[in-house]
Design an enzyme around this catalytic site. Structure first.
Site, PDB file in Angstrom:
ATOM      1  N   HIS A  43      28.252  48.255  37.203  1.00  0.00           N
ATOM      2  CA  HIS A  43      26.842  48.195  37.619  1.00  0.00           C
ATOM      3  C   HIS A  43      25.938  48.745  36.509  1.00  0.00           C
ATOM      4  CE1 HIS A  43      28.271  47.010  41.481  1.00  0.00           C
ATOM      5  NE2 HIS A  43      28.704  48.193  41.848  1.00  0.00           N
ATOM      6  N   THR A  92      21.849  43.374  52.262  1.00  0.00           N
ATOM      7  CA  THR A  92      21.953  44.157  53.505  1.00  0.00           C
ATOM      8  C   THR A  92      23.431  44.522  53.746  1.00  0.00           C
ATOM      9  OG1 THR A  92      21.910  42.012  54.633  1.00  0.00           O
ATOM     10  CG2 THR A  92      19.919  43.300  54.758  1.00  0.00           C
ATOM     11  N   ARG A 139      34.201  51.208  39.481  1.00  0.00           N
ATOM     12  CA  ARG A 139      33.423  49.969  39.503  1.00  0.00           C
ATOM     13  C   ARG A 139      31.977  50.222  39.052  1.00  0.00           C
ATOM     14  NH1 ARG A 139      34.368  46.090  43.014  1.00  0.00           N
ATOM     15  NH2 ARG A 139      32.230  46.148  43.735  1.00  0.00           N
ATOM     16  N   LEU A 189       5.840  36.980  33.331  1.00  0.00           N
ATOM     17  CA  LEU A 189       6.947  36.779  34.287  1.00  0.00           C
ATOM     18  C   LEU A 189       6.818  37.720  35.493  1.00  0.00           C
ATOM     19  CD1 LEU A 189       9.946  35.611  34.686  1.00  0.00           C
ATOM     20  CD2 LEU A 189      10.690  37.770  33.671  1.00  0.00           C
ATOM     21  N   ASP A 206      26.771  38.656  39.931  1.00  0.00           N
ATOM     22  CA  ASP A 206      28.074  38.997  40.533  1.00  0.00           C
ATOM     23  C   ASP A 206      29.125  39.270  39.455  1.00  0.00           C
ATOM     24  OD1 ASP A 206      29.897  39.441  42.517  1.00  0.00           O
ATOM     25  OD2 ASP A 206      30.224  37.346  43.007  1.00  0.00           O
ATOM     26  N   ARG A 239      29.359  30.533  46.149  1.00  0.00           N
ATOM     27  CA  ARG A 239      28.786  30.768  47.485  1.00  0.00           C
ATOM     28  C   ARG A 239      27.334  31.175  47.310  1.00  0.00           C
ATOM     29  NH1 ARG A 239      33.542  33.605  47.874  1.00  0.00           N
ATOM     30  NH2 ARG A 239      32.564  35.566  47.214  1.00  0.00           N
ATOM     31  N   ILE A 240      26.583  31.119  48.434  1.00  0.00           N
ATOM     32  CA  ILE A 240      25.178  31.560  48.381  1.00  0.00           C
ATOM     33  C   ILE A 240      25.036  32.968  48.955  1.00  0.00           C
ATOM     34  CG2 ILE A 240      22.796  30.957  49.024  1.00  0.00           C
ATOM     35  CD1 ILE A 240      23.408  28.152  48.641  1.00  0.00           C
ATOM     36  N   SER A 241      26.019  33.399  49.746  1.00  0.00           N
ATOM     37  CA  SER A 241      26.083  34.793  50.211  1.00  0.00           C
ATOM     38  C   SER A 241      24.769  35.335  50.785  1.00  0.00           C
ATOM     39  CB  SER A 241      26.556  35.710  49.072  1.00  0.00           C
ATOM     40  OG  SER A 241      27.836  35.337  48.642  1.00  0.00           O
ATOM     41  N   ARG A 282      34.655  43.528  38.922  1.00  0.00           N
ATOM     42  CA  ARG A 282      35.774  42.920  38.187  1.00  0.00           C
ATOM     43  C   ARG A 282      35.666  43.200  36.689  1.00  0.00           C
ATOM     44  NH1 ARG A 282      34.811  37.270  40.692  1.00  0.00           N
ATOM     45  NH2 ARG A 282      33.058  38.426  41.557  1.00  0.00           N
ATOM     46  N   TRP A 283      34.446  43.217  36.188  1.00  0.00           N
ATOM     47  CA  TRP A 283      34.242  43.506  34.765  1.00  0.00           C
ATOM     48  C   TRP A 283      34.758  44.916  34.453  1.00  0.00           C
ATOM     49  CZ3 TRP A 283      31.781  47.215  31.912  1.00  0.00           C
ATOM     50  CH2 TRP A 283      31.570  46.931  30.550  1.00  0.00           C
TER      51      TRP A 283
HETATM   52  C1  FPP Z   1      27.758  42.376  42.482  1.00  0.00           C
HETATM   53  O1  FPP Z   1      28.910  42.713  41.750  1.00  0.00           O
HETATM   54  C2  FPP Z   1      26.648  43.220  42.075  1.00  0.00           C
HETATM   55  C3  FPP Z   1      25.986  44.084  42.868  1.00  0.00           C
HETATM   56  C4  FPP Z   1      26.298  44.296  44.286  1.00  0.00           C
HETATM   57  C5  FPP Z   1      24.908  44.921  42.363  1.00  0.00           C
HETATM   58  C6  FPP Z   1      24.074  44.275  41.308  1.00  0.00           C
HETATM   59  C7  FPP Z   1      23.484  45.335  40.494  1.00  0.00           C
HETATM   60  C8  FPP Z   1      23.252  45.263  39.186  1.00  0.00           C
HETATM   61  C9  FPP Z   1      23.473  44.094  38.343  1.00  0.00           C
HETATM   62  C10 FPP Z   1      22.720  46.396  38.473  1.00  0.00           C
HETATM   63  C11 FPP Z   1      21.241  46.369  38.508  1.00  0.00           C
HETATM   64  C12 FPP Z   1      20.908  47.015  39.739  1.00  0.00           C
HETATM   65  C13 FPP Z   1      19.737  47.363  40.148  1.00  0.00           C
HETATM   66  C14 FPP Z   1      19.721  47.994  41.476  1.00  0.00           C
HETATM   67  C15 FPP Z   1      18.479  47.136  39.414  1.00  0.00           C
HETATM   68  P1  FPP Z   1      30.175  43.250  42.552  1.00  0.00           P
HETATM   69  O2  FPP Z   1      30.115  44.721  42.587  1.00  0.00           O
HETATM   70  O3  FPP Z   1      30.242  42.590  43.896  1.00  0.00           O
HETATM   71  O4  FPP Z   1      31.339  42.753  41.623  1.00  0.00           O
HETATM   72  P2  FPP Z   1      32.774  42.214  42.065  1.00  0.00           P
HETATM   73  O5  FPP Z   1      32.546  40.987  42.887  1.00  0.00           O
HETATM   74  O6  FPP Z   1      33.444  41.932  40.774  1.00  0.00           O
HETATM   75  O7  FPP Z   1      33.431  43.322  42.843  1.00  0.00           O
END
Ligand code: FPP
Length: 261
Positions: free
Chosen positions: A51, A80, A47, A145, A33, A208-210, A37-38
């Site tokens: 990712h 989902t 955003r 792994l 997560d 949270r576990i979301s 924000r990063w």
């Molecule tokens: C949550 O951060 C992250 C995600 C919904 C996607 C996770 C994806 C990656 C780490 C990239 C690797 C992906 C794949 C498909 C291999 P957020 O966008 O909710 O961040 P925020 O809470 O700061 O808005």
């Protein structure tokens, strides 16, 4: 490398990381997560950059987990609920998944990592799904792994599907209601055959576990770190495992019972 050499290397890597080599989690689950924000903190307009850099963090953590000789790493890559994000972000995430699958195959092979997936993967765009299946197949014989991507995954949905499958078997007369127990439920989850996570790490400070592995996390130790996922690195992973090693896991028993065993 043969198994004996592997285990010596793993032990050395665990010691170098400041960990007790005999008390490692078998399965770590991660909620990656904080990508959005990063990106904002770094001044990026989109955003999506978070990712993209998040993939690099995933590579680091997968490699570090393989080097420690962990058996299972399961990461929440797309829920989902994430389908409800703006279409541009969903499309970008699917493209990132495709590119990552293409680019990371040599790293997975080099680290003896077997790729798996849980979730409604058939709902992914067909090109992404095909690519995913091809990497799963290409890595199927690796015996180090197991890296599992939770994709289009929701734990409540997973349980509903399991209940539906069991109800169908009851209706067909192949299972009796009295025979429905924990093991029967386990067998109908996406994670059938996989041990439960011992440790769940969530980055970004959210606690949270979301809707992530609700059944499987029943006895997991939970570890929350404020570090945003794109910044998470091997040292962060070692810190989480070190915290796990200090916890007393009682599984409903008393401390006295555990020390008498
Ligand atoms: C949550 O951060 C992250 C995600 C919904 C996607 C996770 C994806 C990656 C780490 C990239 C690797 C992906 C794949 C498909 C291999 P957020 O966008 O909710 O961040 P925020 O809470 O700061 O808005």
């Amino acid at each position: 490398m043969n198994a004996a050499v592997d285990s010596k290397v793993f032990k050395a890597n665990r010691l170098n990381a400041g960990l007790d080599p005999e008390h490692m989690p078998e399965h770590i689950a991660v909620i990656m997560d904080g990508n959005g924000r990063w990106a904002k903190q770094q001044g990026f307009m989109s955003r999506v950059r978070g990712h993209e850099v998040g993939v690099e963090a995933l590579r680091r953590i997968t490699t570090a987990s393989a080097e420690l000789g962990l058996n299972y790493l399961t990461v929440y890559a797309f829920s989902t609920e994430n389908w409800n994000r703006p279409k541009a972000e969903v499309d970008a995430l699917m493209n990132i998944l495709m590119t990552a699958l293409e680019k990371e195959l040599p790293t997975l092979m080099g680290n003896n990592v077997r790729l798996c997936a849980i979730g409604n993967v058939e709902t992914l765009p067909s090109k992404a799904n095909k690519k995913l299946m091809s990497v799963i197949q290409a890595t199927a014989k690796n015996d180090g792994l197991t890296l599992t991507l939770a994709l289009s995954y929701g734990s409540q949905d997973e349980m509903v599907q399991a209940i539906r499958k069991i109800a169908q078997k009851v209706a067909e007369g192949t299972i009796l209601p009295a025979d429905i127990n924990e093991a029967a439920v386990e067998q109908h989850l996406f994670t059938a055959g996989m041990p439960h996570p011992d440790l769940m790490i969530r980055t970004s400070g959210e606690q949270r576990i979301s809707n992530y592995m609700l059944w499987q996390l029943a006895y997991a130790e939970l570890y929350f770190t404020p570090v945003l996922w794109p910044d998470f690195d091997a040292t962060g992973l070692y810190d989480a495992i070190a915290a796990f090693q200090k916890r007393e896991r009682r599984f409903g028993q008393t401390t006295e019972q555990l020390t008498a065993e």
